[in-house]
Design an enzyme around this catalytic site. Structure first.
Site, mmCIF file in Angstrom:
data_model
loop_
_atom_site.group_PDB
_atom_site.id
_atom_site.type_symbol
_atom_site.label_atom_id
_atom_site.label_comp_id
_atom_site.label_asym_id
_atom_site.label_seq_id
_atom_site.Cartn_x
_atom_site.Cartn_y
_atom_site.Cartn_z
ATOM 1 N N ASP A 53 -16.912 -26.594 4.484
ATOM 2 C CA ASP A 53 -18.074 -27.464 4.306
ATOM 3 C C ASP A 53 -19.324 -26.808 4.882
ATOM 4 O O ASP A 53 -20.408 -26.889 4.301
ATOM 5 C CB ASP A 53 -17.843 -28.825 4.977
ATOM 6 C CG ASP A 53 -19.115 -29.650 4.919
ATOM 7 O OD1 ASP A 53 -19.555 -29.951 3.802
ATOM 8 O OD2 ASP A 53 -19.697 -29.934 5.974
ATOM 9 N N LYS A 72 -14.982 -33.592 6.977
ATOM 10 C CA LYS A 72 -15.171 -33.511 8.434
ATOM 11 C C LYS A 72 -14.551 -34.723 9.131
ATOM 12 O O LYS A 72 -13.970 -34.608 10.201
ATOM 13 C CB LYS A 72 -16.675 -33.423 8.750
ATOM 14 C CG LYS A 72 -17.261 -32.074 8.344
ATOM 15 C CD LYS A 72 -18.759 -32.005 8.493
ATOM 16 C CE LYS A 72 -19.489 -32.760 7.429
ATOM 17 N NZ LYS A 72 -20.862 -32.364 7.157
HETATM 18 N N1 URA Z 1 -24.211 -35.038 5.375
HETATM 19 C C1 URA Z 1 -23.150 -34.215 5.252
HETATM 20 O O1 URA Z 1 -22.422 -33.979 6.196
HETATM 21 N N2 URA Z 1 -22.925 -33.662 4.049
HETATM 22 C C2 URA Z 1 -23.706 -33.886 2.971
HETATM 23 O O2 URA Z 1 -23.432 -33.352 1.918
HETATM 24 C C3 URA Z 1 -24.810 -34.747 3.131
HETATM 25 C C4 URA Z 1 -25.028 -35.320 4.348
#
Ligand code: URA
Length: 447
Positions: A168, A194
């Site tokens: 991510d 996450k």
């Molecule tokens: N916050 C995140 O963690 N990811 C996104 O894609 C948008 C906001």
């Protein structure tokens, strides 16, 4: 070719998605792995992300992408900790300091809060930056310190480690530069990878909607909320979302130590009504999802815990355990003040009929309260205190906000930006809701 199965080719994946096809679990895993190892060139990663931006993803694809990103790094095992482990996550807003209230409140009410939070980027703030404005407070804990803090106080908050969902981190950075952040499946998989890696039993999502949020309409906010709730529930986590207003900043304070001081006021039983109400709603919902009673009972527990001062004591305990000075929490006027303090005066008689939350967030970044890139330094004392909010009457020349900064060169531009964010009308505007809806596994309850 491995065991008779042909290795996917990025070119084929991009073509398939570009034409609206559905990527398989194997294809999505190949993509995520190749991004983490950098075996897939950046231009092909970017091309697939943009194809997803245009074509969207099915629920199955979004779920598989999330799982692949969750499994791209370490996952937290919280099973050795007692109690129900809960997490609350906001999709990002301006002036949103609810974590500073909800986390100690729910911990004081007996839930276990082992929480990893992020930093602010662009116009949105982050809990870690707010906490770091408390002198001495450490958000970089070892895992042992984190677990010890949770065992001692039922509550610890730390910055997210790079080992959780590393896919991510890379994909988010790439989406950021190719203008592909605002895609519902990509946001859903990014956030939920996450949250799943962080290992809690309960996940409550605060999906912001409005001028200061990624989602500008309640329809899109509901779509994002549903996508995330589906992912969480499929992964066996009790997951729900509240859709909350971000058409103006939450509360009156925007900026790190200013927001901590406002959160403390709420923990003292005072503070702006919107911050108090939203924090109570989120806390009660976490208690409900953790099986502490029906919604009415959970609301009473939340109110009692806030009003008794137990939530404030819990915040002080966490601050002390993590090396911070709880004296400034008990006496927020002791926070370091910004050297330049300037009032913004009302440009005309009338009512505030619009407050562009994104521009107000950008004003605070100009003052030094936020960052444009993840490496920028933050000035903890910089920010804005609003004196008037949506719907308030004002007389030309009276103060509507106060700007705090140490950047002399920024003050005029920031004042101009702030005034551009405010719309003035002759008549009072229609009232707005604070909470729009609750999204559950199989239903949406609109308020
Ligand atoms: N916050 C995140 O963690 N990811 C996104 O894609 C948008 C906001």
């Amino acid at each position: 070719m491995q065991n008779g199965v042909r290795t996917p080719r990025m070119y084929d994946l991009i073509t398939k998605k570009k034409r609206g096809g559905e990527l398989t679990k194997e294809e999505l895993r190949y993509f995520v792995k190749g991004c983490v190892t950098d075996d897939i060139p950046k231009e092909q990663q970017a091309a697939l992300l943009m194809a997803i931006w245009f074509q969207g993803m099915t629920d199955a694809e979004t779920a598989e992408l999330t799982v692949a990103m969750t499994e791209s790094g370490e996952t937290m095992d919280l099973s050795s900790l007692p109690g129900v482990k809960v997490d609350k996550h906001s999709t990002g807003g301006v002036g949103d300091k609810t974590t500073l209230i909800v986390a100690p409140l729910t911990a004081a009410a007996g839930l276990t809060v082992a929480k990893m939070s992020g930093r602010g980027l662009g116009h949105t703030g982050g809990t870690i930056d707010k906490l770091e404005s408390i002198p001495g407070f450490s958000t970089s804990l070892t895992m042992d310190e984190f677990f010890d803090g949770v065992r001692q106080n039922g509550l610890a908050l730390m910055g997210q480690t790079g080992e959780l969902a590393p896919a991510d981190k890379k994909l988010y950075a790439l989406r950021d530069v190719i203008a592909a952040v605002d895609s519902i499946p990509l946001i859903a998989s990014s956030i939920m990878s996450k949250k799943l890696a962080a290992g809690t039993d309960v996940i409550l999502l605060d999906v912001k909607v409005g001028s200061g949020a990624f989602m500008k309409t309640t329809e899109d906010a509901e779509k994002l909320a549903r996508a995330m709730v589906n992912i969480g529930e499929h992964a066996g986590k009790r997951t729900e979302a509240l859709i909350t207003d971000m058409n103006q900043p939450l509360g009156l304070a925007v900026g790190n130590s200013l927001e901590v001081a406002e959160a403390v006021e709420v923990l003292h039983g005072n503070g702006p009504e919107d911050v108090r109400e939203e924090s109570l709603m989120l806390s009660a919902e976490l208690l409900y999802l953790s099986g502490r009673g029906d919604r009415g009972e959970c609301r009473s527990i939340a109110e009692e815990t806030l009003n008794s001062g137990k939530a404030l004591e819990k915040l002080c305990a966490m601050v002390t355990t993590q090396g911070g000075d709880d004296y400034v929490i008990r006496n927020p006027s002791m926070f370091l003040q910004a050297p330049i303090v300037q009032e913004v005066l009302a440009p005309a008689d009338g009512y505030i009929v619009g407050m562009d939350a994104e521009s107000i967030g950008e004003t605070s970044v100009m003052l030094g309260a936020g960052r444009e890139t993840l490496d920028d330094a933050i000035d903890p004392a910089a920010g804005i205190l609003l004196k008037k909010k949506y719907g308030a009457p004002m007389k030309k020349g009276e103060p509507i906000a106060v700007l705090f900064t140490s950047r002399e060169a920024a003050i005029d531009g920031a004042e101009k930006r702030f005034l551009e964010a405010i719309s003035v009308g002759k008549e009072p505007p229609a009232p707005r809701k604070l909470i729009y809806a609750r999204v559950e596994k199989d239903k949406v309850v609109r308020y």
